[in-house]
Design a protein around this motif. Structure first.
Motif, PDB file in Angstrom:
ATOM      1  N   ASN A   1      33.579  29.661  50.430  1.00 23.48           N
ATOM      2  CA  ASN A   1      32.571  28.592  50.321  1.00 23.48           C
ATOM      3  C   ASN A   1      32.502  28.008  48.909  1.00 23.48           C
ATOM      4  OD1 ASN A   1      31.769  29.051  53.055  1.00 23.48           O
ATOM      5  ND2 ASN A   1      30.537  30.790  52.355  1.00 23.48           N
ATOM      6  N   ASN A   2      33.642  28.124  48.175  1.00 24.06           N
ATOM      7  CA  ASN A   2      33.754  27.538  46.835  1.00 24.06           C
ATOM      8  C   ASN A   2      32.756  28.118  45.828  1.00 24.06           C
ATOM      9  OD1 ASN A   2      35.945  25.742  47.248  1.00 24.06           O
ATOM     10  ND2 ASN A   2      34.587  24.344  48.352  1.00 24.06           N
ATOM     11  N   THR A   3      32.274  29.322  46.085  1.00 22.54           N
ATOM     12  CA  THR A   3      31.469  29.996  45.073  1.00 22.54           C
ATOM     13  C   THR A   3      32.381  30.416  43.935  1.00 22.54           C
ATOM     14  OG1 THR A   3      31.785  32.119  46.202  1.00 22.54           O
ATOM     15  CG2 THR A   3      29.815  30.848  46.766  1.00 22.54           C
ATOM     16  N   GLY A   4      31.911  30.311  42.694  1.00 24.05           N
ATOM     17  CA  GLY A   4      32.769  30.634  41.565  1.00 24.05           C
ATOM     18  C   GLY A   4      31.971  31.078  40.359  1.00 24.05           C
ATOM     19  N   ARG A   5      32.665  31.734  39.440  1.00 22.87           N
ATOM     20  CA  ARG A   5      32.051  32.161  38.182  1.00 22.87           C
ATOM     21  C   ARG A   5      33.152  32.502  37.189  1.00 22.87           C
ATOM     22  NH1 ARG A   5      31.813  36.739  41.470  1.00 22.87           N
ATOM     23  NH2 ARG A   5      32.707  38.640  40.555  1.00 22.87           N
ATOM     24  N   LYS A   6      32.772  32.561  35.932  1.00 21.08           N
ATOM     25  CA  LYS A   6      33.699  33.024  34.906  1.00 21.08           C
ATOM     26  C   LYS A   6      33.856  34.538  35.017  1.00 21.08           C
ATOM     27  CE  LYS A   6      34.020  31.549  30.809  1.00 21.08           C
ATOM     28  NZ  LYS A   6      33.798  31.202  29.366  1.00 21.08           N
ATOM     29  N   LEU A   7      35.034  35.021  34.667  1.00 18.24           N
ATOM     30  CA  LEU A   7      35.295  36.451  34.663  1.00 18.24           C
ATOM     31  C   LEU A   7      35.170  36.996  33.252  1.00 18.24           C
ATOM     32  CD1 LEU A   7      38.459  36.589  36.968  1.00 18.24           C
ATOM     33  CD2 LEU A   7      36.126  37.258  37.582  1.00 18.24           C
ATOM     34  N   ALA A   8      34.640  38.201  33.142  1.00 22.40           N
ATOM     35  CA  ALA A   8      34.527  38.867  31.847  1.00 22.40           C
ATOM     36  C   ALA A   8      34.641  40.367  32.045  1.00 22.40           C
ATOM     37  CB  ALA A   8      33.207  38.525  31.166  1.00 22.40           C
ATOM     38  N   VAL A   9      35.459  41.010  31.257  1.00 23.73           N
ATOM     39  CA  VAL A   9      35.581  42.463  31.296  1.00 23.73           C
ATOM     40  C   VAL A   9      34.274  43.085  30.807  1.00 23.73           C
ATOM     41  CG1 VAL A   9      38.075  42.414  30.950  1.00 23.73           C
ATOM     42  CG2 VAL A   9      36.560  42.550  28.964  1.00 23.73           C
TER      43      VAL A   9
ATOM     44  N   GLU B   1      39.612  34.714  48.354  1.00 20.71           N
ATOM     45  CA  GLU B   1      39.341  34.884  46.936  1.00 20.71           C
ATOM     46  C   GLU B   1      40.524  34.419  46.094  1.00 20.71           C
ATOM     47  OE1 GLU B   1      36.259  38.538  46.496  1.00 20.71           O
ATOM     48  OE2 GLU B   1      38.370  39.118  46.665  1.00 20.71           O
ATOM     49  N   ARG B   2      40.189  33.798  44.963  1.00 18.77           N
ATOM     50  CA  ARG B   2      41.200  33.431  43.972  1.00 18.77           C
ATOM     51  C   ARG B   2      40.712  33.870  42.587  1.00 18.77           C
ATOM     52  NH1 ARG B   2      43.446  27.359  45.703  1.00 18.77           N
ATOM     53  NH2 ARG B   2      43.989  27.954  47.851  1.00 18.77           N
ATOM     54  N   PHE B   3      41.576  34.562  41.882  1.00 19.02           N
ATOM     55  CA  PHE B   3      41.335  34.940  40.496  1.00 19.02           C
ATOM     56  C   PHE B   3      42.376  34.213  39.660  1.00 19.02           C
ATOM     57  CE2 PHE B   3      39.892  38.309  43.207  1.00 19.02           C
ATOM     58  CZ  PHE B   3      38.749  38.835  42.611  1.00 19.02           C
ATOM     59  N   SER B   4      41.938  33.507  38.633  1.00 19.23           N
ATOM     60  CA  SER B   4      42.886  32.734  37.826  1.00 19.23           C
ATOM     61  C   SER B   4      42.533  32.849  36.357  1.00 19.23           C
ATOM     62  CB  SER B   4      42.906  31.270  38.254  1.00 19.23           C
ATOM     63  OG  SER B   4      41.622  30.690  38.090  1.00 19.23           O
ATOM     64  N   GLY B   5      43.526  32.623  35.492  1.00 16.78           N
ATOM     65  CA  GLY B   5      43.297  32.691  34.064  1.00 16.78           C
ATOM     66  C   GLY B   5      44.393  32.000  33.292  1.00 16.78           C
TER      67      GLY B   5
ATOM     68  N   ARG C   1      38.640  32.783  35.777  1.00 14.93           N
ATOM     69  CA  ARG C   1      37.631  32.401  36.766  1.00 14.93           C
ATOM     70  C   ARG C   1      37.882  33.085  38.095  1.00 14.93           C
ATOM     71  NH1 ARG C   1      33.857  29.012  36.002  1.00 14.93           N
ATOM     72  NH2 ARG C   1      33.558  28.753  38.247  1.00 14.93           N
ATOM     73  N   TYR C   2      36.772  33.255  38.809  1.00  8.59           N
ATOM     74  CA  TYR C   2      36.792  33.742  40.190  1.00  8.59           C
ATOM     75  C   TYR C   2      36.308  32.628  41.100  1.00  8.59           C
ATOM     76  CZ  TYR C   2      35.090  36.018  44.434  1.00  8.59           C
ATOM     77  OH  TYR C   2      34.845  36.345  45.745  1.00  8.59           O
ATOM     78  N   GLN C   3      37.011  32.435  42.204  1.00  6.48           N
ATOM     79  CA  GLN C   3      36.566  31.493  43.228  1.00  6.48           C
ATOM     80  C   GLN C   3      36.562  32.218  44.557  1.00  6.48           C
ATOM     81  OE1 GLN C   3      38.665  27.706  43.460  1.00  6.48           O
ATOM     82  NE2 GLN C   3      38.167  27.517  45.643  1.00  6.48           N
TER      83      GLN C   3
ATOM     84  N   HIS D   1      45.810  35.166  44.675  1.00  2.96           N
ATOM     85  CA  HIS D   1      45.139  34.573  45.829  1.00  2.96           C
ATOM     86  C   HIS D   1      45.134  35.571  46.976  1.00  2.96           C
ATOM     87  CE1 HIS D   1      45.222  31.488  49.334  1.00  2.96           C
ATOM     88  NE2 HIS D   1      43.979  31.752  48.996  1.00  2.96           N
ATOM     89  N   GLN D   2      43.935  35.827  47.529  1.00  2.00           N
ATOM     90  CA  GLN D   2      43.812  36.678  48.718  1.00  2.00           C
ATOM     91  C   GLN D   2      43.259  35.797  49.841  1.00  2.00           C
ATOM     92  OE1 GLN D   2      42.876  38.129  51.297  1.00  2.00           O
ATOM     93  NE2 GLN D   2      44.062  39.998  51.236  1.00  2.00           N
ATOM     94  N   PRO D   3      44.131  35.265  50.684  1.00  3.93           N
ATOM     95  CA  PRO D   3      43.678  34.275  51.656  1.00  3.93           C
ATOM     96  C   PRO D   3      42.825  34.847  52.780  1.00  3.93           C
ATOM     97  CG  PRO D   3      46.005  34.786  51.990  1.00  3.93           C
ATOM     98  CD  PRO D   3      45.602  35.448  50.711  1.00  3.93           C
ATOM     99  N   TYR D   4      42.982  36.112  53.121  1.00  5.26           N
ATOM    100  CA  TYR D   4      42.199  36.698  54.210  1.00  5.26           C
ATOM    101  C   TYR D   4      40.728  36.791  53.820  1.00  5.26           C
ATOM    102  CZ  TYR D   4      40.710  39.931  57.860  1.00  5.26           C
ATOM    103  OH  TYR D   4      40.058  40.529  58.914  1.00  5.26           O
TER     104      TYR D   4
END
Length: 260
Positions: free
Chosen positions: A139-147, A124-128, A134-136, A118-121
């Motif tokens: 403004n609650n924009t999000g997408r799946k992450l893929a290498v 951004e949130r990256f989770s798995g 997923r990336y969030q 989590h980068q609050p400044y």
């Protein structure tokens, strides 16, 4: 109880830690040094964020264990263990750069099953969870992450936080890999692994990592389709010498050089 049951709670941990950290960022904060031989900074933001996460965990899951950078271990042999790094990249944090993040991992029987950076400044949130990532964003924009695919070291972008963090032998070994890649950049800490998961770079090589430096990042990278191991190909959750790659061909080629 499955890891899915913990997703909302991990979000609460991220929110609470971020609210604790942000008032300190880019201010004239007090800095302590944890290492007499080198500069290993810690701030009230680090301590405060870990304290608030520990308090929430104990209130909601008193039977769980906790491993944290600032306040040590509790019930490390529990079935579920939280691994916390309140600010990964404290040197960037105290320098005003936003390439830092809060790392939150959940281990089940010793294996990382969920991780968040989590980068609050930036917001951004990256989770798995090893199976997906997923990336969030703001403004609650999000997408799946893929290498991304990368067929060879010659086309790869390599990151490390700093070769100066490596001992002389490991630094020479790292340089042996570095001379074969297309691009090398330094800095990033936890952000490098998240950018690998997002498909923006191909290889991360580090040494001297602690469990709280890497445990949360493993489910993110593997969930996005990447690989994280030690230099000798073993599971990475205990830290040490770490290599992460988006493409197995790059991982294999780098491993040969690291062990050659």
């Amino acid at each position: 109880m499955t890891v899915i049951d913990f997703t909302a709670f991990i979000g609460r941990l991220a929110t609470a830690s971020g609210e604790t950290i942000l008032p300190y960022f880019r201010t004239s904060l007090s800095i302590d040094n944890k290492n007499a031989r080198d500069f290993d900074p810690v701030t009230e933001a680090d301590r405060g964020a870990e304290a608030v996460m520990r308090r929430l965990i104990k209130q909601n899951f008193p039977q769980h264990g906790i491993v944290g950078e600032e306040f040590g271990t509790e019930r490390e042999d529990a079935e579920y263990v939280w691994v916390l790094d309140p600010i990964d990249g404290t040197k960037s944090f105290i320098s005003g750069f936003p390439t830092w993040g809060t790392l939150i991992a959940l281990l089940h029987k010793g294996t990382p099953v969920y991780g968040m950076m989590h980068q609050p400044y930036i917001g951004e949130r990256f989770s798995g969870d090893n199976g997906s990532a997923r990336y969030q964003g703001a403004n609650n924009t999000g997408r799946k992450l893929a290498v991304r695919r990368c067929e060879s070291l010659a086309k790869a972008a390599l990151f490390t936080t700093s070769p100066l963090l490596m001992n002389e032998t490991d630094r020479a070994t790292f340089k042996g890999v570095e001379q074969h890649v297309r691009l090398t950049r330094y800095g990033g800490d936890c952000y490098s692994y998240c950018m690998l998961a997002a498909g923006h770079l191909d290889l991360v090589i580090e040494t001297e990592l602690k469990p709280y430096d890497i445990a949360a990042l493993i489910p993110i990278v593997t969930g996005a389709g990447g690989i994280v191991t030690t230099w000798d190909g073993k599971p990475a959750q205990n830290g040490g010498k770490i290599i992460a790659a988006g493409d197995p061909r790059v991982h294999e080629a780098a491993m040969k050089l690291l062990n050659g």
